[in-house]
Design a protein around this motif. Structure first.
Motif, PDB file in Angstrom:
ATOM      1  N   GLY A   1       0.440 -22.309  -1.581  1.00 53.32           N
ATOM      2  CA  GLY A   1       0.254 -21.467  -2.832  1.00 53.32           C
ATOM      3  C   GLY A   1      -1.035 -21.603  -3.245  1.00 53.32           C
ATOM      4  O   GLY A   1      -1.417 -21.741  -4.696  1.00 53.32           O
ATOM      5  N   LEU A   2      -2.222 -21.892  -2.324  1.00 52.28           N
ATOM      6  CA  LEU A   2      -3.517 -21.873  -2.845  1.00 52.28           C
ATOM      7  C   LEU A   2      -4.198 -20.505  -3.101  1.00 52.28           C
ATOM      8  O   LEU A   2      -5.306 -20.240  -3.773  1.00 52.28           O
ATOM      9  N   GLU A   3      -3.391 -19.460  -2.374  1.00 50.05           N
ATOM     10  CA  GLU A   3      -3.964 -18.224  -2.567  1.00 50.05           C
ATOM     11  C   GLU A   3      -2.653 -17.445  -2.609  1.00 50.05           C
ATOM     12  O   GLU A   3      -1.494 -17.435  -1.908  1.00 50.05           O
ATOM     13  N   PRO A   4      -2.688 -16.081  -3.261  1.00 55.50           N
ATOM     14  CA  PRO A   4      -1.697 -15.149  -3.275  1.00 55.50           C
ATOM     15  C   PRO A   4      -1.885 -14.354  -1.987  1.00 55.50           C
ATOM     16  O   PRO A   4      -2.749 -14.063  -1.397  1.00 55.50           O
ATOM     17  N   VAL A   5      -0.728 -13.776  -1.833  1.00 53.32           N
ATOM     18  CA  VAL A   5      -0.369 -12.939  -0.484  1.00 53.32           C
ATOM     19  C   VAL A   5      -0.365 -11.334  -1.119  1.00 53.32           C
ATOM     20  O   VAL A   5       0.108 -11.233  -2.249  1.00 53.32           O
ATOM     21  N   GLN A   6      -0.770 -10.371  -0.391  1.00 52.07           N
ATOM     22  CA  GLN A   6      -0.715  -9.073  -0.549  1.00 52.07           C
ATOM     23  C   GLN A   6       0.428  -8.527  -0.577  1.00 52.07           C
ATOM     24  O   GLN A   6       0.897  -7.700  -1.170  1.00 52.07           O
TER      25      GLN A   6
ATOM     26  N   VAL B   1       4.806 -11.761   5.356  1.00 54.49           N
ATOM     27  CA  VAL B   1       3.548 -11.647   4.813  1.00 54.49           C
ATOM     28  C   VAL B   1       2.410 -11.298   5.454  1.00 54.49           C
ATOM     29  O   VAL B   1       2.036 -11.431   6.600  1.00 54.49           O
ATOM     30  N   THR B   2       1.719 -10.607   4.313  1.00 58.02           N
ATOM     31  CA  THR B   2       0.341 -10.039   4.781  1.00 58.02           C
ATOM     32  C   THR B   2      -0.803 -10.682   3.746  1.00 58.02           C
ATOM     33  O   THR B   2      -0.615 -10.594   2.653  1.00 58.02           O
ATOM     34  N   ARG B   3      -1.970 -11.088   4.236  1.00 58.16           N
ATOM     35  CA  ARG B   3      -2.969 -11.508   3.510  1.00 58.16           C
ATOM     36  C   ARG B   3      -4.111 -10.976   4.036  1.00 58.16           C
ATOM     37  O   ARG B   3      -4.698 -10.968   5.358  1.00 58.16           O
ATOM     38  N   ALA B   4      -4.785  -9.970   3.218  1.00 59.62           N
ATOM     39  CA  ALA B   4      -5.995  -9.023   3.538  1.00 59.62           C
ATOM     40  C   ALA B   4      -7.136  -9.401   2.553  1.00 59.62           C
ATOM     41  O   ALA B   4      -7.089  -9.782   1.684  1.00 59.62           O
ATOM     42  N   TYR B   5      -8.093  -9.367   3.539  1.00 59.97           N
ATOM     43  CA  TYR B   5      -9.621  -9.848   2.696  1.00 59.97           C
ATOM     44  C   TYR B   5     -10.316  -8.371   2.619  1.00 59.97           C
ATOM     45  O   TYR B   5     -10.330  -7.802   3.521  1.00 59.97           O
TER      46      TYR B   5
ATOM     47  N   THR C   1      -5.406 -19.210   6.923  1.00 57.23           N
ATOM     48  CA  THR C   1      -5.043 -18.311   5.685  1.00 57.23           C
ATOM     49  C   THR C   1      -3.683 -18.624   5.553  1.00 57.23           C
ATOM     50  O   THR C   1      -3.211 -18.573   4.208  1.00 57.23           O
ATOM     51  N   LEU C   2      -3.032 -18.710   6.470  1.00 55.94           N
ATOM     52  CA  LEU C   2      -1.378 -18.708   6.387  1.00 55.94           C
ATOM     53  C   LEU C   2      -1.124 -20.078   5.705  1.00 55.94           C
ATOM     54  O   LEU C   2      -0.166 -20.135   4.792  1.00 55.94           O
ATOM     55  N   THR C   3      -1.794 -21.206   6.102  1.00 56.84           N
ATOM     56  CA  THR C   3      -1.387 -22.499   5.388  1.00 56.84           C
ATOM     57  C   THR C   3      -1.713 -22.395   3.948  1.00 56.84           C
ATOM     58  O   THR C   3      -1.126 -22.805   3.102  1.00 56.84           O
TER      59      THR C   3
ATOM     60  N   LEU D   1      10.598 -21.600  -0.556  1.00 62.89           N
ATOM     61  CA  LEU D   1      11.050 -23.000  -0.315  1.00 62.89           C
ATOM     62  C   LEU D   1      12.498 -23.236  -0.963  1.00 62.89           C
ATOM     63  O   LEU D   1      12.335 -23.140  -2.351  1.00 62.89           O
ATOM     64  N   ASN D   2      13.507 -23.447  -0.029  1.00 64.14           N
ATOM     65  CA  ASN D   2      14.741 -23.636  -0.707  1.00 64.14           C
ATOM     66  C   ASN D   2      15.133 -22.299  -1.642  1.00 64.14           C
ATOM     67  O   ASN D   2      15.944 -22.588  -2.612  1.00 64.14           O
ATOM     68  N   GLY D   3      14.526 -21.346  -1.160  1.00 63.64           N
ATOM     69  CA  GLY D   3      14.945 -20.018  -2.054  1.00 63.64           C
ATOM     70  C   GLY D   3      14.148 -19.828  -3.056  1.00 63.64           C
ATOM     71  O   GLY D   3      14.025 -18.701  -3.632  1.00 63.64           O
ATOM     72  N   ALA D   4      13.140 -20.653  -3.590  1.00 67.71           N
ATOM     73  CA  ALA D   4      12.295 -20.564  -4.613  1.00 67.71           C
ATOM     74  C   ALA D   4      11.036 -19.902  -4.244  1.00 67.71           C
ATOM     75  O   ALA D   4      10.483 -20.525  -3.341  1.00 67.71           O
ATOM     76  N   PRO D   5      10.348 -18.989  -4.836  1.00 67.04           N
ATOM     77  CA  PRO D   5       9.142 -18.498  -4.388  1.00 67.04           C
ATOM     78  C   PRO D   5       8.108 -19.414  -4.645  1.00 67.04           C
ATOM     79  O   PRO D   5       8.170 -20.264  -5.635  1.00 67.04           O
ATOM     80  N   VAL D   6       7.037 -19.516  -3.776  1.00 64.93           N
ATOM     81  CA  VAL D   6       5.699 -20.366  -3.972  1.00 64.93           C
ATOM     82  C   VAL D   6       4.978 -19.735  -5.079  1.00 64.93           C
ATOM     83  O   VAL D   6       4.221 -20.738  -5.879  1.00 64.93           O
ATOM     84  N   TRP D   7       4.994 -18.413  -5.320  1.00 64.52           N
ATOM     85  CA  TRP D   7       4.183 -18.186  -6.708  1.00 64.52           C
ATOM     86  C   TRP D   7       5.170 -17.579  -7.459  1.00 64.52           C
ATOM     87  O   TRP D   7       6.070 -16.929  -7.111  1.00 64.52           O
ATOM     88  N   ALA D   8       5.293 -18.050  -8.708  1.00 63.27           N
ATOM     89  CA  ALA D   8       6.116 -17.825  -9.696  1.00 63.27           C
ATOM     90  C   ALA D   8       5.259 -16.800 -10.473  1.00 63.27           C
ATOM     91  O   ALA D   8       4.604 -17.467 -11.626  1.00 63.27           O
ATOM     92  N   GLY D   9       5.331 -15.500 -10.429  1.00 62.63           N
ATOM     93  CA  GLY D   9       4.658 -14.548 -11.442  1.00 62.63           C
ATOM     94  C   GLY D   9       3.172 -14.593 -10.806  1.00 62.63           C
ATOM     95  O   GLY D   9       2.718 -14.509  -9.712  1.00 62.63           O
TER      96      GLY D   9
END
Lengths: 315, 537
Positions: free
Chosen positions: B330-335, B277-281, B323-325, B341-349
């Motif tokens: 799921g409060l912010e998308p990642v780049q 996971v990478t989150r850039a500003y 930022t990682l938290t 979680l259990n194989g299901a993505p935090v962001w769906a689309g």
């Protein structure tokens, strides 16, 4: 700083373009024929056609818009339908009344509000503070034309210090001109001063509870010194915002006061032009006022940066 | 500066209406000596400091005596007190971020102390200011006097505050929680600086802190306060050895509280998987035509949290843990990268996945700021219900509220109250009830016990452990406090500059750290001396 100013200038330019488009759209493109509207329902068709041609309404809209904007940029605001004089000249004449009036009112309101706000914040919860809060409440609640009438009764009719209205022109002398504008400026300034002193008071009270004020006291500054050296400039930021809003209001919003004192100002010009359906004048004055508001906001933005160093690095 | 200067507080009492804030507090401080006042919030320790400075809130009149070299300060006029503040007694505060005027340069602020009290010229004062800034570790060639506070880090700002306080070489220095808001490594540096100043300049320092571990390594004398009274006092070593008052012992035990953590289930299935996971500003552009630079707050981070596991995440401020938290919640998308979680993505689309959001809940640090003060508890703790597909019946809702409140040790009746009716510890219980109400699989604790007093913190930690077994919960425990992480996690990750630099079983990482950064963190963390064997009664 330069980059920031340029950025703000760019946004100023964009705001002006958008504003001119909106004004043009509302007045010219809105349903109804301006020429017919200006002449009234009983106008003859050939008169309407003549006016349409004179106003240039027979050319495409885009071309008309560009001609209007181009004209304004070169100082040509068109000819007033009612008075048959250049609109630019009319506005310039009125500006010499409205601008000094707005500046006087703003200066007065600031000169009153800042010390009053400082005084009240300093005696928070005390009698002085309560008196200030009561008076400013009154100042906000009472409309300015009522103040105007009271001022006329006291200072013009009873004491005869000032004339009850009219403006002799600046040719009659600077002092004479200023004297004629004094009562209107006071009437305009009082409600604004009431608002501004409340803003000043609450801004200062917020600042007084800041940690750095305690640090200042711990250094050995007295309460007063800490307030002057560390509190005032920090409290200035919200005050500047309100002052910017007030100046724009004072410039255009003096219609009623100008009526009460028979002043040939911009507000009165708009008022008259609307009732005489002189849309060219209305359009130009509104554009000018928008320009003034945007320029004042630009100045306020620059003032923020001058006051607050944190903005300098951020931008 | 004479070496026999003395600050003596005798029978200092203070009350506000019927509330007794200080009750006959006495202490004495000599030049070159460090005295610490410690206790939990509301103990009156900060009030004691403010009373000495004569900076109590308006309307409070202390009684008793505060003597500076035999002169009673309480009988001095305000003008005389102003001459004394900053000149004879300097003070430093807890919050370096707000203790400096943001609109003045650091040079001007240090200079001001000199100019108020002495006749010295501005040029001479500037020279002295530069000298003192150098002394506190801010050499002017690197940290120009014309810098503004916002251009400095928290630790550097605290150094400026210290410089302001010591620039006139006062006889005494009062430090009110001077390192509480700082990271451990910065804390260690600031404490070392203060200790050094006291020893070299022969100042007397009164330090106020809630942290017993800080006190143990620093102070010559300790006073333990509770509810405005001094309960126990003495030379540090003796006091730690004796602990004659039960409250002292309770504080001590709570500070090094060890929860009984049940072993995690062996070889459980992965629950939370964070993959590259990478989150850039984006940073502001330097010029109108230049390309915007970006800052990687989280840089290529991967880890797995297994079901039933308690995983810790430690690091200093700005390391990217918040930022990682936010990305995990799921409060912010990642780049780049995936979080499942259990194989299901935090962001769906383009939007957060509701099913996953339901299964991850969070408890934040501030028990005061994290509740809307205008809502009642029942509404506050059922807030996560908006994540349900179908609303619950009124009955089920009420039953769930009661159950959640009971689970965190509160009463079902508390649902009808407002948050201000609860103490800080109780509010943190409410926050846990809110996290619990949807029966999630994972709860994220973001500095959840950092704002609590030690005794309350111990209780909340016990509750957290108890809940993990009762409700089969997994935890991600984010904290800057190594001792908390040590006691409540099975595994720990150490984060620095957006990357995880070390991870492994907690016992191993925090006892035999391999990465130099972990080593420096551990070295900087203040430690309590071992608890005396004797049971004090």
């Amino acid at each position: 700083m330069l980059r920031y100013s340029l950025k703000r200038l760019l946004s100023l330019g964009i705001s002006l373009v958008v504003a001119s488009l909106v004004i043009f759209a509302v007045i010219e493109v809105a349903p109804g024929d301006p020429a017919r509207f200006m002449l009234g329902i009983n106008a003859q068709p050939d008169t309407v056609a003549a006016l349409r041609a004179e106003l240039g309404l027979d050319v495409p809209k885009v071309q008309r818009y560009l001609a209007w904007v181009g004209g304004m940029l070169s100082g040509d605001f068109g000819i007033s339908y009612t008075y048959r004089v250049p609109v630019g000249q009319m506005i310039a004449d009125r500006m010499w009344v409205s601008l000094p009036l707005a500046l006087m009112a703003l200066t007065l309101s600031t000169v009153i509000a800042l010390p009053v706000g400082l005084y009240a914040a300093n005696r928070r919860g005390g009698r002085g503070d309560m008196a200030v809060m009561g008076l400013t409440q009154l100042g906000i609640a009472v409309p300015n034309f009522w103040f105007a009438m009271i001022l006329v009764v006291i200072f013009a009719i009873n004491l005869r210090w000032f004339s009850a209205g009219g403006f002799p022109g600046w040719d009659a002398g600077l002092l004479v001109g200023l004297k004629a504008l004094t009562l209107p400026a006071v009437a305009l300034a009082l409600p604004q001063a009431a608002i501004l002193s409340r803003v000043m008071r609450s801004a200062l009270i917020d600042i007084l509870s800041e940690d750095f004020m305690r640090t200042a006291r711990a250094k050995g500054l007295t309460r007063q010194q800490a307030l002057w050296r560390h509190g005032l400039r920090n409290a200035l930021i919200p005050v500047l915002t309100i002052m910017g809003l007030q100046f724009s209001f004072l410039l255009a919003g003096a219609i009623i006061i100008e009526q009460v004192f028979f002043l040939p100002g911009l507000g009165r010009l708009v008022f008259q032009s609307i009732s005489q359906r002189d849309l060219i004048v209305v359009e130009s004055v509104v554009m000018l006022l928008v320009f003034a508001v945007i320029v004042v906001n630009f100045a306020v933005d620059l003032a923020y940066v001058a006051v607050d160093p944190r903005l300098r690095t951020q931008l | 500066m004479s070496d026999d200067s003395a600050l003596d507080v005798m029978g200092l009492s203070l009350s506000l209406g019927r509330l007794e804030i200080l009750d006959a507090v006495s202490l004495s401080l000599r030049a070159g000596e460090i005295v610490a006042i410690t206790g939990e919030s509301g103990s009156g320790k900060s009030m004691t400091a403010l009373a000495i400075m004569g900076l109590l809130p308006a309307g409070m009149r202390p009684s008793g005596q505060i003597q500076l070299d035999g002169r009673d300060m309480l009988s001095l006029s305000e003008r005389e007190m102003c001459r004394l503040r900053g000149n004879d007694i300097g003070m430093i505060f807890q919050e370096p971020m707000t203790a400096l005027n943001p609109l003045k340069t650091i040079g001007d602020q240090v200079l001001e102390t000199i100019l108020i009290h002495t006749e010295s010229s501005k040029a001479a004062a500037r020279l002295r200011a530069a000298e003192v800034l150098m002394r506190v570790g801010l050499p002017p060639e690197k940290y120009s006097l014309s810098r503004y506070p916002h251009q400095l880090s928290g630790g550097q700002r605290q150094r400026v505050v210290i410089a302001m306080a010591i620039v006139l070489r006062p006889k005494f220095l009062i430090a009110d929680e001077p390192t509480t808001a700082l990271d451990v490594t910065t804390q260690a540096q600031i404490l070392a600086l203060l200790k050094d100043l006291v020893r070299q300049e022969g100042m007397g320092m009164l330090i106020i802190t809630h942290d017993l571990a800080v006190v143990g390594n620093l102070a010559d004398h300790i006073l333990i306060m509770r509810r405005g009274k001094v309960l126990e006092r003495g030379p540090t070593k003796q006091l730690f050895a004796a602990m004659s008052h039960p409250y002292t012992r309770m504080l001590f035990e709570a500070s090094s509280h060890q929860v009984s953590l049940p072993p995690p289930p062996p070889e459980a299935a992965p629950l939370l998987q964070v993959c590259d996971v990478t989150r850039a500003y984006q940073l502001p552009r330097k010029g109108i035509f230049s390309v915007a630079q970006s800052f990687r707050a989280v840089d290529n981070v991967s880890f797995t949290l297994r079901a039933g596991e308690r995983l810790g995440l430690v690091g200093e401020s700005g390391c990217g843990k918040s930022t990682l938290t936010r990305a995990i919640l799921g409060l912010e998308p990642v780049q780049a990268g995936t979080i499942t979680l259990n194989g299901a993505p935090v962001w769906a689309g383009a939007r957060p996945n509701r099913v996953v959001r339901r299964n991850i809940q969070v408890v934040f640090q501030d028990p005061y700021g994290s509740f809307n003060p205008r809502h009642k508890v029942a509404r506050l703790i059922t807030e996560p219900y908006h994540l349900l597909d179908a609303p619950l019946s009124e009955q089920d809702r009420e039953a769930a509220v009661s159950e959640a409140l009971v689970a965190v040790g509160l009463s079902p009746d508390d649902g009808g109250k407002y948050p201000h009716e609860f103490s800080g510890g109780q509010r943190q219980r409410l926050a846990i009830a809110r996290a619990l109400i949807l029966r999630p699989e994972l709860i994220v604790f973001d500095e959840a016990v950092s704002a609590l007093d030690v005794s309350v913190r111990a209780q909340i930690l016990d509750l957290i452990v108890d809940l993990s077994t009762r409700f089969a919960l997994s935890y991600l425990f984010i904290s800057h406090d190594l001792s908390v992480v040590r006691s409540i996690t099975d595994r720990v990750m150490v984060m620095q500059a957006g990357a995880i630099v070390e991870h492994g079983p907690t016992d191993q990482v925090l006892v035999q750290p391999r990465h130099p950064y972990t080593q420096s963190l551990l070295a900087a963390a203040p430690r309590l001396p071992p608890l005396p064997k004797r049971v004090a009664q």
